[in-house]
Enzyme design. Structure first.
Site, PDB file in Angstrom:
ATOM      1  N   CYS A  83       0.861  -1.186   0.000  1.00  0.00           N
ATOM      2  CA  CYS A  83       0.000   0.000   0.000  1.00  0.00           C
ATOM      3  C   CYS A  83       0.894   1.232   0.000  1.00  0.00           C
ATOM      4  O   CYS A  83       1.986   1.222   0.571  1.00  0.00           O
ATOM      5  CB  CYS A  83      -0.926   0.006   1.214  1.00  0.00           C
ATOM      6  SG  CYS A  83      -2.151   1.345   1.174  1.00  0.00           S
ATOM      7  N   GLY A 130      -4.178  -4.698   0.124  1.00  0.00           N
ATOM      8  CA  GLY A 130      -3.354  -3.553  -0.209  1.00  0.00           C
ATOM      9  C   GLY A 130      -4.052  -2.509  -1.058  1.00  0.00           C
ATOM     10  O   GLY A 130      -5.238  -2.293  -0.980  1.00  0.00           O
ATOM     11  N   LYS A 218     -18.805   5.092  -5.574  1.00  0.00           N
ATOM     12  CA  LYS A 218     -18.989   4.761  -4.160  1.00  0.00           C
ATOM     13  C   LYS A 218     -17.795   5.261  -3.345  1.00  0.00           C
ATOM     14  O   LYS A 218     -16.647   5.028  -3.711  1.00  0.00           O
ATOM     15  CB  LYS A 218     -19.164   3.254  -3.981  1.00  0.00           C
ATOM     16  CG  LYS A 218     -20.452   2.723  -4.614  1.00  0.00           C
ATOM     17  CD  LYS A 218     -20.627   1.237  -4.370  1.00  0.00           C
ATOM     18  CE  LYS A 218     -21.934   0.738  -4.974  1.00  0.00           C
ATOM     19  NZ  LYS A 218     -22.135  -0.716  -4.739  1.00  0.00           N
ATOM     20  N   ASP A 630      -3.611  28.098  21.396  1.00  0.00           N
ATOM     21  CA  ASP A 630      -3.768  29.153  20.394  1.00  0.00           C
ATOM     22  C   ASP A 630      -5.099  29.036  19.650  1.00  0.00           C
ATOM     23  O   ASP A 630      -5.757  30.045  19.385  1.00  0.00           O
ATOM     24  CB  ASP A 630      -2.605  29.088  19.396  1.00  0.00           C
ATOM     25  CG  ASP A 630      -2.761  30.097  18.280  1.00  0.00           C
ATOM     26  OD1 ASP A 630      -2.751  31.315  18.559  1.00  0.00           O
ATOM     27  OD2 ASP A 630      -2.908  29.666  17.113  1.00  0.00           O
TER      28      ASP A 630
END
Length: 660
Positions: A83, A130, A218, A630
């Site tokens: 992958c 994968g 999809k 922050d």
């Protein structure tokens, strides 16, 4: 009679006739119609069995029908274990040990097996991984599959990174359905989840698919509480102007020996949230074997669906079979049973023998899915059952199979018996993964979503590093003996060498008391790691806005996570006497503590070098905490940053440290 019909090949012949007509219609744009009785007879007259087959037509091949009457006409084929992303819930950042290329199915073997299944009744094939689109011959494979008479649908599931580039060729080759995995619509969160850039490439792939006429495209979204459930409405709105089917998949966590629903967002909970925004949501009809419950907002181009794999499983209508990248047939995604079709194919088994082997495997399919196979190994169970190692296992299990496929090679082929526990355990991992194992945990953390693996490297000797939970002191122990069945943590503590005390002298000053950088040139290189934490108390209002991702500046947790990683890499520029260290790994995770209305930050750093990474971990925690401050200060200034501290360190002359 049905079994005899299946063995004679009758269903396959009829399907090939029907499939040929459908293929011709699809390629010419004409309406798809089944051939008339006369047309069927004309096409079958060349066969000596034609009249018999037409007169004794059976609905489906007995070889692909299990003992519960489920007919399996849908085959998923994994093209690769590799992958190009490193999703935190799927695998460690450096990847996993892969199956040797010689043990993977070749393109011709894939086509041969696919053709066999199509002859027996499979009408849909989905290519997975994968990541299937990183296989160089993927376009050729699609083209060869398209030639199989009787195959109606060729689909692919992809992460979308390479989709825009390859899709025109894939469409020309015959690909006619696409699923794209996308768990967030926030670019910073995407990078946080997958550890790679690429959000805009995925979006480009989605738009390219719609431009090329795929209907619907999809989009698979696994919904995880605390991570992306706040984006449900954004995903629904995504379908307003695009012909998408956004499929919300229930997260499938596995905790110890039972399903853990705490992090799962159920189908009904998702549906209720969406109906509050769109009360006019309409339910759509679906096929009996469909895994999805589909809905549509009136006047939206696209639709949404829910895959209720947890709350309302669909085992009773399952019509799927799977072939892994190395050629194993899996009749159930979660089942431990696999049959190597590759081995039979390479040993010269005939088509008839292969069909019998497939039929025998299908007949053994259970009524409902089993639990993940990894849980059957005692040390893996122990790692997941014992707090605080009890974390979530699993995600989109098409990706989970990639990790499992690699681990199963080591589990199944060379199980070893541990000297301390007398239990079967995994063998040693390759050098790149050894560091994870030595520290006691194979960890990929995502806001509290972790995969853990206990220390399995201490096989040839009994020297182990205890992986203690936070709140205990770890010691480097030389265990003299252990009784059968005892756990790694059951040590003879009197035989342990305690951690060496810190030096009484400051090392960053010279003889005259002036600040100086320590010379580490004479130190040996070694593996170093450190973990630091920080807590940011926000107050109830700001905490609620962070949890709902309502801060005007954006996703607080995702931005703070990136800031922490940047802080670790810039430590030597911020802290004057720190060495510039080449970090091999930085991981920053943020989780929400509702009891304290706080964000809990955990940072870990690793390197191979001459000095430690405590400062890098502490800087990462500090920068992440300041970033949270922050981004929240517009709501309140009553924010407290506290407990910035080192939790543990490993490596160095002074030994290992773990805070009590």
């Amino acid at each position: 009679m049905a079994a005899a019909w299946g063995r004679l090949g009758g269903p396959a012949l009829l399907r090939r006739v029907l499939g040929a007509a459908q293929r011709r219609a699809c390629s010419t744009g004409a309406p798809v119609r089944a051939p008339t009785g006369a047309a069927q007879a004309q096409e079958l007259q060349s066969s000596g069995r034609a009249r018999f087959l037409l007169e004794h037509a059976a609905p489906f091949s007995a070889f692909l029908t299990d003992s519960f009457g489920r007919q399996h006409n849908y085959l998923r084929i994994s093209l690769t274990e590799k992958c190009n992303l490193r999703c935190q819930y799927c695998m460690p950042e450096e990847g996993v040990q892969l199956t040797p290329k010689s043990e993977l199915l070749t393109a011709q073997e894939i086509i041969t097996l696919a053709g066999l299944f199509v002859k027996e009744g499979v009408e849909k094939i989905r290519l997975t991984g994968g990541e299937p689109l990183i296989r160089p011959d993927v376009v050729d494979i699609v083209g060869q599959l398209y030639k199989l008479e009787g195959l109606k649908t060729i689909a692919i599931t992809t992460n979308g990174i390479n989709l825009a580039r390859l899709l025109p060729r894939l469409k020309e080759a015959g690909l006619n359905a696409i699923n794209i995995s996308l768990d967030t619509l926030v670019p910073a969160k995407f990078e946080f989840i997958v550890r790679r850039k690429g959000f805009h490439k995925v979006m480009e792939g989605i738009h390219k698919a719609t431009e090329l006429g795929y209907r619907p495209v999809k989009v698979n979204c696994v919904v995880m509480r605390g991570l992306n459930e706040d984006e449900l409405l954004n995903f629904v709105d995504f379908t307003k102007d695009l012909p998408l089917d956004v499929r919300f998949i229930e997260y499938m966590p596995f905790d110890g020996n039972k399903w853990n629903f705490k992090k799962m967002v159920s189908y009904k909970e998702m549906l209720d949230a969406i109906k509050q925004r769109w009360p006019e949501l309409e339910k759509l009809p679906c096929e009996a074997s469909s895994t999805a419950k589909s809905y549509k907002v009136p006047h939206f181009q696209g639709q949404i669906s829910f895959i209720t794999s947890m709350s309302e499983h669909f085992c009773g209508s399952c019509n799927r079979l799977r072939i892994t990248a190395d050629g194993n047939l899996k009749v159930c995604l979660f089942g431990s049973s696999e049959v190597s079709l590759r081995d039979h194919l390479r040993s010269g088994a005939s088509e008839e023998e292969l069909v019998r082997i497939i039929g025998a495997a299908v007949s053994r399919k259970k009524k409902q899915h089993a639990e993940p196979t990894l849980m059957s190994f005692p040390l893996c169970q122990d790692a997941l059952q014992n707090a605080p190692y009890s974390k979530l296992w699993g995600h989109a299990f098409s990706h989970w199979l990639t990790l499992r496929a690699s681990l199963s090679k080591q589990m199944g082929k060379a199980l070893l018996r541990n000297k301390l526990t007398k239990q079967l355990i995994l063998p040693k991992f390759h050098q790149e993964q050894h560091w994870y194992l030595r520290t006691g945990i194979l960890q990929t953390q995502l806001r509290g979503f972790c995969v853990f693996q206990k220390d399995l490297s201490s096989i040839s000797d009994t020297k182990c590093l205890e992986a203690s939970p936070v709140g205990q002191v770890s010691m480097d122990c030389q265990s003299k003996e252990a009784s059968p069945g005892s756990e790694f943590s059951n040590r003879n503590l009197e035989s342990c060498t305690k951690i060496r005390r810190a030096s009484d002298n400051l090392t960053h000053t010279d003889e005259e008391g002036r600040a100086t950088m320590v010379d580490v040139g004479g130190k040996p290189d070694s593996r170093r790691s450190a973990v630091a934490v920080a807590i940011v108390r926000l107050g109830e209002k700001a905490f609620g806005m962070v949890r709902q991702n309502q801060m005007k500046k954006g996703d607080v947790l995702a931005v703070a996570q990136i800031a922490g990683i940047q802080g670790a890499k810039l430590t030597s520029q911020l802290i004057p006497l720190c060495h510039n260290i080449p970090l091999s790994h930085v991981e920053v995770s943020l989780s929400l503590d509702e009891a304290r209305c706080a964000v809990v930050i955990r940072c870990s750093c690793q390197t191979w070098g001459k000095t430690g990474v405590e400062m890098e971990a502490l800087t990462a925690a500090s920068l992440a905490a300041l970033t949270v401050y922050d981004m929240c200060k517009a709501v309140t200034h009553d924010i407290v940053i506290e407990e910035v501290k080192l939790l543990s360190k490993i490596g160095g002359q002074r030994g290992d440290f773990s805070r009590s």
